[in-house]
Write a protein that holds these residues in place. Structure first.
Motif, PDB file in Angstrom:
ATOM      1  N   GLY A  24       0.790  -1.184  -0.004  1.00 27.08           N
ATOM      2  CA  GLY A  24       0.128  -0.063  -0.063  1.00 27.08           C
ATOM      3  C   GLY A  24       0.935   1.185  -0.050  1.00 27.08           C
ATOM      4  O   GLY A  24       2.165   1.359   0.005  1.00 27.08           O
ATOM      5  N   PHE A  25       0.196   2.301   0.125  1.00 24.67           N
ATOM      6  CA  PHE A  25       0.884   3.557   0.211  1.00 24.67           C
ATOM      7  C   PHE A  25       0.525   4.203   1.444  1.00 24.67           C
ATOM      8  O   PHE A  25      -0.357   4.136   2.228  1.00 24.67           O
ATOM      9  CB  PHE A  25       0.003   4.537  -1.018  1.00 24.67           C
ATOM     10  CG  PHE A  25       0.444   5.798  -0.916  1.00 24.67           C
ATOM     11  CD1 PHE A  25       1.407   6.678  -1.742  1.00 24.67           C
ATOM     12  CD2 PHE A  25      -0.292   6.977  -0.057  1.00 24.67           C
ATOM     13  CE1 PHE A  25       1.554   7.825  -1.784  1.00 24.67           C
ATOM     14  CE2 PHE A  25       0.224   8.339  -0.127  1.00 24.67           C
ATOM     15  CZ  PHE A  25       1.100   8.617  -0.654  1.00 24.67           C
ATOM     16  N   LEU A  89      -2.541  -4.831  -1.511  1.00 24.97           N
ATOM     17  CA  LEU A  89      -3.118  -4.079  -0.164  1.00 24.97           C
ATOM     18  C   LEU A  89      -3.499  -2.722  -0.451  1.00 24.97           C
ATOM     19  O   LEU A  89      -2.499  -2.000  -1.039  1.00 24.97           O
ATOM     20  CB  LEU A  89      -2.387  -4.239   1.144  1.00 24.97           C
ATOM     21  CG  LEU A  89      -3.137  -3.501   2.225  1.00 24.97           C
ATOM     22  CD1 LEU A  89      -3.035  -4.287   3.717  1.00 24.97           C
ATOM     23  CD2 LEU A  89      -2.873  -1.789   2.400  1.00 24.97           C
ATOM     24  N   SER A  90      -4.514  -2.282  -0.608  1.00 24.44           N
ATOM     25  CA  SER A  90      -4.828  -0.651  -1.038  1.00 24.44           C
ATOM     26  C   SER A  90      -4.271  -0.494  -2.433  1.00 24.44           C
ATOM     27  O   SER A  90      -4.687  -0.802  -3.390  1.00 24.44           O
ATOM     28  CB  SER A  90      -4.456   0.049   0.191  1.00 24.44           C
ATOM     29  OG  SER A  90      -5.464   1.195   0.159  1.00 24.44           O
ATOM     30  N   MET A  91      -3.336   0.510  -2.379  1.00 24.47           N
ATOM     31  CA  MET A  91      -2.923   1.069  -3.744  1.00 24.47           C
ATOM     32  C   MET A  91      -2.591  -0.382  -4.477  1.00 24.47           C
ATOM     33  O   MET A  91      -2.582  -0.492  -5.669  1.00 24.47           O
ATOM     34  CB  MET A  91      -1.609   1.926  -3.639  1.00 24.47           C
ATOM     35  CG  MET A  91      -1.118   2.120  -4.784  1.00 24.47           C
ATOM     36  SD  MET A  91       0.251   3.661  -4.642  1.00 24.47           S
ATOM     37  CE  MET A  91       1.563   2.601  -3.749  1.00 24.47           C
ATOM     38  N   TYR A  94      -4.933  -1.666  -6.271  1.00 24.76           N
ATOM     39  CA  TYR A  94      -5.493  -0.963  -7.608  1.00 24.76           C
ATOM     40  C   TYR A  94      -4.373  -1.432  -8.628  1.00 24.76           C
ATOM     41  O   TYR A  94      -4.786  -1.789  -9.715  1.00 24.76           O
ATOM     42  CB  TYR A  94      -5.127   0.486  -7.460  1.00 24.76           C
ATOM     43  CG  TYR A  94      -5.756   1.296  -6.349  1.00 24.76           C
ATOM     44  CD1 TYR A  94      -6.948   0.675  -5.731  1.00 24.76           C
ATOM     45  CD2 TYR A  94      -5.290   2.380  -5.733  1.00 24.76           C
ATOM     46  CE1 TYR A  94      -7.488   1.426  -4.513  1.00 24.76           C
ATOM     47  CE2 TYR A  94      -5.718   3.130  -4.932  1.00 24.76           C
ATOM     48  CZ  TYR A  94      -7.093   2.484  -4.173  1.00 24.76           C
ATOM     49  OH  TYR A  94      -7.569   3.284  -3.106  1.00 24.76           O
ATOM     50  N   ARG A 128      -5.646  14.259  -3.232  1.00 27.75           N
ATOM     51  CA  ARG A 128      -4.414  13.577  -3.726  1.00 27.75           C
ATOM     52  C   ARG A 128      -3.598  14.498  -4.233  1.00 27.75           C
ATOM     53  O   ARG A 128      -2.254  14.530  -4.263  1.00 27.75           O
ATOM     54  CB  ARG A 128      -4.578  12.382  -4.466  1.00 27.75           C
ATOM     55  CG  ARG A 128      -5.352  11.079  -4.045  1.00 27.75           C
ATOM     56  CD  ARG A 128      -5.260   9.941  -5.155  1.00 27.75           C
ATOM     57  NE  ARG A 128      -6.287   8.968  -4.424  1.00 27.75           N
ATOM     58  CZ  ARG A 128      -5.943   8.159  -3.644  1.00 27.75           C
ATOM     59  NH1 ARG A 128      -4.995   8.153  -3.002  1.00 27.75           N
ATOM     60  NH2 ARG A 128      -6.930   7.064  -3.383  1.00 27.75           N
ATOM     61  N   MET A 147      -0.682   9.754   8.372  1.00 29.22           N
ATOM     62  CA  MET A 147      -1.485   8.780   7.808  1.00 29.22           C
ATOM     63  C   MET A 147      -1.719   7.617   8.549  1.00 29.22           C
ATOM     64  O   MET A 147      -2.875   6.911   8.911  1.00 29.22           O
ATOM     65  CB  MET A 147      -0.962   8.182   6.329  1.00 29.22           C
ATOM     66  CG  MET A 147      -1.357   9.099   5.373  1.00 29.22           C
ATOM     67  SD  MET A 147      -1.051   8.483   3.682  1.00 29.22           S
ATOM     68  CE  MET A 147      -2.461   6.951   3.592  1.00 29.22           C
ATOM     69  N   MET A 186      -2.881   7.275  -8.390  1.00 26.08           N
ATOM     70  CA  MET A 186      -3.811   6.859  -7.639  1.00 26.08           C
ATOM     71  C   MET A 186      -5.097   7.553  -8.269  1.00 26.08           C
ATOM     72  O   MET A 186      -6.260   7.267  -8.438  1.00 26.08           O
ATOM     73  CB  MET A 186      -4.079   6.789  -6.514  1.00 26.08           C
ATOM     74  CG  MET A 186      -3.121   5.682  -5.942  1.00 26.08           C
ATOM     75  SD  MET A 186      -3.112   5.175  -4.164  1.00 26.08           S
ATOM     76  CE  MET A 186      -2.085   6.420  -3.447  1.00 26.08           C
ATOM     77  N   ILE A 213     -10.338   3.871   5.529  1.00 26.30           N
ATOM     78  CA  ILE A 213     -10.152   4.231   4.238  1.00 26.30           C
ATOM     79  C   ILE A 213     -10.868   3.409   3.077  1.00 26.30           C
ATOM     80  O   ILE A 213     -11.369   4.130   2.189  1.00 26.30           O
ATOM     81  CB  ILE A 213      -8.768   4.153   4.225  1.00 26.30           C
ATOM     82  CG1 ILE A 213      -7.973   5.006   5.209  1.00 26.30           C
ATOM     83  CG2 ILE A 213      -8.211   4.762   2.757  1.00 26.30           C
ATOM     84  CD1 ILE A 213      -6.201   4.956   5.139  1.00 26.30           C
ATOM     85  N   HIS A 239      -7.124  -0.616   8.016  1.00 26.40           N
ATOM     86  CA  HIS A 239      -6.775  -0.712   6.642  1.00 26.40           C
ATOM     87  C   HIS A 239      -5.482  -1.278   6.535  1.00 26.40           C
ATOM     88  O   HIS A 239      -5.249  -1.538   5.480  1.00 26.40           O
ATOM     89  CB  HIS A 239      -6.847   0.975   6.376  1.00 26.40           C
ATOM     90  CG  HIS A 239      -6.537   1.130   5.042  1.00 26.40           C
ATOM     91  ND1 HIS A 239      -7.194   0.786   3.929  1.00 26.40           N
ATOM     92  CD2 HIS A 239      -5.407   1.749   4.208  1.00 26.40           C
ATOM     93  CE1 HIS A 239      -6.951   1.112   2.634  1.00 26.40           C
ATOM     94  NE2 HIS A 239      -5.683   1.755   3.012  1.00 26.40           N
ATOM     95  N   MET A 240      -4.648  -1.565   7.630  1.00 30.39           N
ATOM     96  CA  MET A 240      -3.342  -2.203   7.516  1.00 30.39           C
ATOM     97  C   MET A 240      -3.690  -3.626   8.108  1.00 30.39           C
ATOM     98  O   MET A 240      -2.770  -3.930   8.858  1.00 30.39           O
ATOM     99  CB  MET A 240      -2.209  -1.283   8.218  1.00 30.39           C
ATOM    100  CG  MET A 240      -1.831  -0.221   7.526  1.00 30.39           C
ATOM    101  SD  MET A 240      -0.816  -0.650   6.353  1.00 30.39           S
ATOM    102  CE  MET A 240      -1.875   0.061   4.859  1.00 30.39           C
TER     103      MET A 240
END
Ligand code: MLT
Length: 262
Positions: A24-25, A89-91, A94, A128, A147, A186, A213, A239-240
């Motif tokens: 992730g980011f 995970l997340s980003m 994507y 963003r 974050m 993103m 998130i 989120h993690m």
């Protein structure tokens, strides 16, 4: 612009279809270490540093998730991986969806962890771009240092306080231009729900119950779209989830690997 390939890391050497992990980011491959170690059995596990993050080079403009996916596919090919179960995970999710769309032969199964298939709202996109501009202007990662407060779930913030410091340390080590590039990438990504609808392989959708998130309804939307998705909700994680409850995420990914190799 010609760049060096993205960095790949063999976290486990084992057998069968490899598991590729996308972070992730604004993090790098290190966020997967605990989940990779917790995977039962003897899988091969390879993690990638996405463009401009960790030890990977920045890509040229325009920034895009498609460019990240193409660069990840090239790096994996260099590492000898032409077919894998890809989990992000997340980003990273994507990028995993873009890989499934652009490099379908590579993706034997999809793990979508604390992520979403929908595009950003106008407000999210503007935010963003504001963060990208701030990182570029200040040449620091200060704009994303806060974050961990939203990345971690309430349970972790109360009971696993060391995780806040760990995430902050990982974020402090990132390049400002990599942070800016990732945010712009993103911001430009389209809705990829149709990729899930057309994906015939096994899918695991994993979400921390306290994810603020990409919350549970986003996971339910993806699980409903994919013909063979299994939805796993992880209690006590935000989120993690892969950092907060690595064993639970490892179990879900091990199940996905098993479903991908039959
Ligand atoms: C991440 O964890 O990769 C980010 O939260 C993704 C995002 O900002 O959409």
């Amino acid at each position: 612009m010609t760049t060096a390939p993205l960095e790949t890391y063999t976290l486990r050497e084992g057998y069968g279809t490899p598991l590729v992990l996308l972070h992730g980011f604004p993090l790098d491959h290190r966020m997967w270490a605990d989940a990779a170690a917790a995977l039962p059995g003897e899988p091969t596990v390879v993690a990638v540093d996405l463009p401009g993050l960790g030890a990977s080079p920045l890509l040229g403009e325009p920034a895009s998730i498609e460019a990240s996916a193409d660069a990840a596919a090239a790096a994996l090919a260099t590492a000898g991986i032409t077919r894998a179960v890809v989990a992000g995970l997340s980003m990273g999710g994507y990028v995993a969806l873009a890989l499934a769309e652009r490099h379908p032969d590579l993706v034997a199964g999809l793990g979508l962890v604390d992520t979403k298939s929908t595009a950003d709202t106008e407000d999210a996109r503007a935010n963003r771009l504001r963060i990208a501009d701030e990182a570029t202007r200040s040449q620091t990662v200060d704009a994303v240092l806060g974050m961990p407060g939203v990345m971690l779930g309430e349970t972790s913030k109360a009971a696993r306080k060391h995780l806040t410091a760990r995430l902050e340390e990982w974020i402090r080590g990132q390049r400002p231009d990599g942070v800016a590039w990732s945010q712009r990438a993103m911001a430009s990504r389209p809705d990829r729900t149709h990729v899930l609808e057309g994906f015939s392989g096994p899918v695991a959708v994993v979400v921390g119950e306290e994810d603020a998130i990409t919350p549970v309804p986003e996971a339910e939307h993806m699980a409903a779209a994919a013909p063979s998705a299994q939805l796993v909700q992880v209690p006590g994680a935000g989120h993690m989830s892969a950092v907060e409850e690595p064993a639970a995420v490892a179990d879900a990914l091990a199940d996905l690997l098993a479903r991908s190799s039959v």
